[in-house]
Design a protein around this motif. Structure first.
Motif, PDB file in Angstrom:
ATOM      1  N   PHE A   1       0.829  -1.203   0.000  1.00 54.98           N
ATOM      2  CA  PHE A   1       0.000   0.000   0.000  1.00 54.98           C
ATOM      3  C   PHE A   1       0.868   1.260   0.000  1.00 54.98           C
ATOM      4  CE2 PHE A   1      -2.415  -3.470   1.754  1.00 54.98           C
ATOM      5  CZ  PHE A   1      -3.665  -3.321   1.176  1.00 54.98           C
ATOM      6  N   LEU A   2       2.047   1.155  -0.589  1.00 57.40           N
ATOM      7  CA  LEU A   2       3.006   2.255  -0.601  1.00 57.40           C
ATOM      8  C   LEU A   2       2.466   3.499  -1.291  1.00 57.40           C
ATOM      9  CD1 LEU A   2       5.844   3.313  -0.009  1.00 57.40           C
ATOM     10  CD2 LEU A   2       6.647   2.161  -2.069  1.00 57.40           C
ATOM     11  N   PHE A   3       1.744   3.320  -2.390  1.00 52.59           N
ATOM     12  CA  PHE A   3       1.218   4.481  -3.120  1.00 52.59           C
ATOM     13  C   PHE A   3       0.302   5.321  -2.235  1.00 52.59           C
ATOM     14  CE2 PHE A   3      -2.371   6.294  -5.505  1.00 52.59           C
ATOM     15  CZ  PHE A   3      -1.688   7.234  -6.259  1.00 52.59           C
ATOM     16  N   PHE A   4      -0.534   4.674  -1.444  1.00 50.15           N
ATOM     17  CA  PHE A   4      -1.454   5.403  -0.577  1.00 50.15           C
ATOM     18  C   PHE A   4      -0.701   6.126   0.535  1.00 50.15           C
ATOM     19  CE2 PHE A   4      -3.767   1.824  -2.403  1.00 50.15           C
ATOM     20  CZ  PHE A   4      -4.845   2.472  -2.983  1.00 50.15           C
ATOM     21  N   ARG A   5       0.455   5.566   0.911  1.00 47.71           N
ATOM     22  CA  ARG A   5       1.282   6.191   1.951  1.00 47.71           C
ATOM     23  C   ARG A   5       1.837   7.529   1.486  1.00 47.71           C
ATOM     24  NH1 ARG A   5       3.881   8.567   4.959  1.00 47.71           N
ATOM     25  NH2 ARG A   5       5.377   7.927   6.546  1.00 47.71           N
TER      26      ARG A   5
ATOM     27  N   LEU B   1      -4.536   3.765   5.614  1.00 53.88           N
ATOM     28  CA  LEU B   1      -3.934   4.553   4.532  1.00 53.88           C
ATOM     29  C   LEU B   1      -4.883   4.684   3.344  1.00 53.88           C
ATOM     30  CD1 LEU B   1      -0.296   3.113   4.524  1.00 53.88           C
ATOM     31  CD2 LEU B   1      -0.963   5.433   5.126  1.00 53.88           C
ATOM     32  N   VAL B   2      -5.534   3.584   2.976  1.00 56.17           N
ATOM     33  CA  VAL B   2      -6.464   3.603   1.839  1.00 56.17           C
ATOM     34  C   VAL B   2      -7.630   4.539   2.133  1.00 56.17           C
ATOM     35  CG1 VAL B   2      -8.051   2.225   0.453  1.00 56.17           C
ATOM     36  CG2 VAL B   2      -5.830   1.286   1.094  1.00 56.17           C
ATOM     37  N   CYS B   3      -8.189   4.445   3.330  1.00 50.85           N
ATOM     38  CA  CYS B   3      -9.328   5.300   3.702  1.00 50.85           C
ATOM     39  C   CYS B   3      -8.925   6.767   3.724  1.00 50.85           C
ATOM     40  CB  CYS B   3      -9.868   4.883   5.075  1.00 50.85           C
ATOM     41  SG  CYS B   3     -10.620   3.245   5.123  1.00 50.85           S
ATOM     42  N   ASN B   4      -7.750   7.061   4.281  1.00 41.07           N
ATOM     43  CA  ASN B   4      -7.286   8.444   4.359  1.00 41.07           C
ATOM     44  C   ASN B   4      -7.059   9.033   2.974  1.00 41.07           C
ATOM     45  OD1 ASN B   4      -6.063  10.802   5.818  1.00 41.07           O
ATOM     46  ND2 ASN B   4      -4.228  10.118   4.752  1.00 41.07           N
ATOM     47  N   TYR B   5      -6.443   8.259   2.085  1.00 42.86           N
ATOM     48  CA  TYR B   5      -6.196   8.743   0.727  1.00 42.86           C
ATOM     49  C   TYR B   5      -7.510   9.059   0.012  1.00 42.86           C
ATOM     50  CZ  TYR B   5      -4.732   8.896  -4.147  1.00 42.86           C
ATOM     51  OH  TYR B   5      -4.536   9.281  -5.448  1.00 42.86           O
ATOM     52  N   THR B   6      -8.483   8.183   0.162  1.00 44.53           N
ATOM     53  CA  THR B   6      -9.778   8.388  -0.493  1.00 44.53           C
ATOM     54  C   THR B   6     -10.448   9.663  -0.002  1.00 44.53           C
ATOM     55  OG1 THR B   6     -10.063   5.974  -0.654  1.00 44.53           O
ATOM     56  CG2 THR B   6     -12.028   7.340  -0.944  1.00 44.53           C
ATOM     57  N   ILE B   7     -10.435   9.885   1.303  1.00 41.50           N
ATOM     58  CA  ILE B   7     -11.049  11.098   1.872  1.00 41.50           C
ATOM     59  C   ILE B   7     -10.329  12.343   1.368  1.00 41.50           C
ATOM     60  CG2 ILE B   7     -11.465  12.375   4.012  1.00 41.50           C
ATOM     61  CD1 ILE B   7     -11.739   9.649   5.428  1.00 41.50           C
TER      62      ILE B   7
END
Length: 492
Positions: free
Chosen positions: A333-337, A390-396
């Motif tokens: 999940f590096l991209f979302f980081r 990380l995925v949830c934060n990126y989406t928001i």
């Protein structure tokens, strides 16, 4: 500043900071490899646990003064003096508080090294001297000086940590090296951007700085909670040994993400602040950076996921093999980081620091809650909990960014979808290649290098296909700008 002049300074700053990131990344990686063979997981775990407390206290003595100085449209000498005075006083206050509360704070993290925490707390006073100077360098787009600071301070940390570790200082070697790094970084910033008669205070200036800085501080508090929440859970539930393993895995994954985040923050935040009302230009930058990050980090995450064990053994040694477990799932999940960092300077340039703080609260809560739930399954569970956060934060962040600057959704999706398709198409081939090489080669480093070489060739061909068949004309134009600028720099 004219549009062309701003573009030129942005491009030069991006090239300079990107070069710096590569150099610093290489230095940090080499330092990590050497230190892993000198210090134990428990020693790294102790320093990581103490750093949790330091990270929180850093927020309050800084009070967002640095970013406020960068963002402020009209800055005068009174603002500079007020910013320096406030940072220095708060730095002393935080040092005294941590020194007095150290026995209780170490109990909270289930560690016994009270004196280590008290000594590292000196960093508050050291760093307070350089906050305003560094912010002025950033505001004035003097990126070459920032590059020198980053490289020299990183070198100083690596040299003294290795030297003291060899001499048998143990965990104190890491502590002393960290303080030396702060001292060197502050000294360079102060020398290159001195402040004459720095002490002074203005109530009106303080109010203006603290209005922006207050929102930034709230945001930073929950940002640190998000970044350190998993460390806290591990320290409380699994102990220093597991924290040391997780820390090394997280550092290997986070070094490229952190450095690119620094480039975004130090180059694009001051630039975006100057064009904060031009949504079209902000949208172009946002989509361009998304394209670049997707192209770099999505394939990289697949490589690290598949080669986690080989990488750990080759880089850190077999005694760190347990660290391959968190590395595997964090890297996926590096991209979302790193992707959400593109949104941060847009929020701050627009002055939406309190909105950002709300998002950070949500993100921090997710990290702590998901990590705690995942701790029942050890480091695997915690890693997956962090990944979900990380995925949830990126989406928001992307959704709110769209509402702020109204970027073109089609261009945004076209920057991601082709790379995602390539990433999933290459996984079966890489798994097959890895199995073949593991059966024929015994050297883990050779396996890693061969797969990277073959993968790079495949990625280059795929990039050409993506470029001509999938990316929009807008994306192609942005890629051409970057490539042409890099070629011109090479020719010079």
């Amino acid at each position: 500043m004219t549009k062309n002049n701003l573009k030129s300074k942005t491009a030069k700053g991006l090239a300079t900071m990107s070069t710096s990131s590569i150099v610093v990344f290489t230095l940090q990686l080499l330092t990590t490899l050497i230190l892993a063979r000198i210090f134990s997981p428990e020693e790294f775990g102790i320093v990581s646990a103490v750093t949790i407390i330091i990270s929180y206290t850093d927020i309050f003595w800084m009070m967002g003064i640095g970013p406020a100085i960068v963002q402020k449209k009209k800055l005068d000498n009174t603002d500079i003096k007020t910013g320096f005075t406030v940072s220095f006083i708060f730095g002393i206050i935080c040092f005294v508080l941590v020194y007095l509360l150290a026995p209780y704070l170490t109990q909270l993290l289930k560690i016994e090294e009270v004196m280590i925490l008290r000594i590292i707390a000196l960093s508050f006073i050291l760093n307070s001297f350089g906050v305003v100077s560094l912010s002025l360098l950033q505001r004035n787009l003097r990126f070459k000086i920032i590059v020198v600071k980053d490289i020299i301070s990183t070198l100083s940390y690596g040299f003294f940590a290795i030297f003291l570790g060899i001499l048998g200082f143990g965990v104190w070697g890491l502590v002393i090296a960290l303080l030396i790094k702060y001292f060197v970084a502050t000294g360079i910033a102060w020398f290159m951007q001195p402040i004459e008669n720095p002490l002074g205070f203005s109530k009106s200036s303080f109010k203006k700085l603290i209005h922006f800085g207050g929102g930034y501080t709230i945001s930073r508090f929950f940002s640190v909670t998000a970044n350190q929440g998993d460390y806290f859970v591990i320290a409380r539930t699994l102990g220093a040994h597991s924290l040391g393993l997780y820390n090394r895995a997280y550092q290997l994954m986070a070094i490229p993400a952190h450095l690119m985040g620094q480039v975004i923050d130090q180059v694009f935040f001051p630039v975006m602040s100057k064009i904060q009302n031009q949504n079209n230009r902000l949208s172009n930058i946002f989509i361009l950076l998304t394209t670049v990050f997707a192209t770099i980090y999505l394939p990289m995450s697949v490589l690290i996921f598949l080669l986690s064990e080989e990488l750990i053994i080759a880089l850190l040694g077999e005694q760190w093999i347990e660290a391959s477990v968190p590395l595997k799932y964090l890297a996926l999940f590096l991209f979302f980081r790193v992707g959400y960092k593109i949104c941060d300077p847009i929020f701050r340039a627009k002055g939406f620091v309190y909105n950002r703080a709300v998002i950070q609260i949500i993100y921090a809560m997710m990290v702590v809650i998901f990590s705690y739930i995942g701790s029942q399954w050890g480091l695997i569970g915690i890693s997956l909990g962090v990944a979900l956060s990380l995925v949830c934060n990126y989406t928001i962040m992307v959704i709110i960014t769209y509402k702020l600057i109204n970027f073109n959704i089609k261009d945004f999706l076209r920057s991601l979808i082709p790379v995602i398709l390539f990433m999933f198409s290459v996984i079966p081939f890489l798994i097959y290649l890895k199995n073949i090489l593991n059966m024929t080669l015994t050297n883990n480093l050779m396996v890693v290098l061969l797969i990277i070489i073959i993968f790079s060739a495949w990625a280059f061909l795929s990039f050409i296909i993506i470029y001509f068949m999938f990316w929009s004309e807008f994306t192609k134009t942005q890629v051409k700008i970057v490539v042409n600028y890099m070629l011109n720099r090479i020719k010079k």
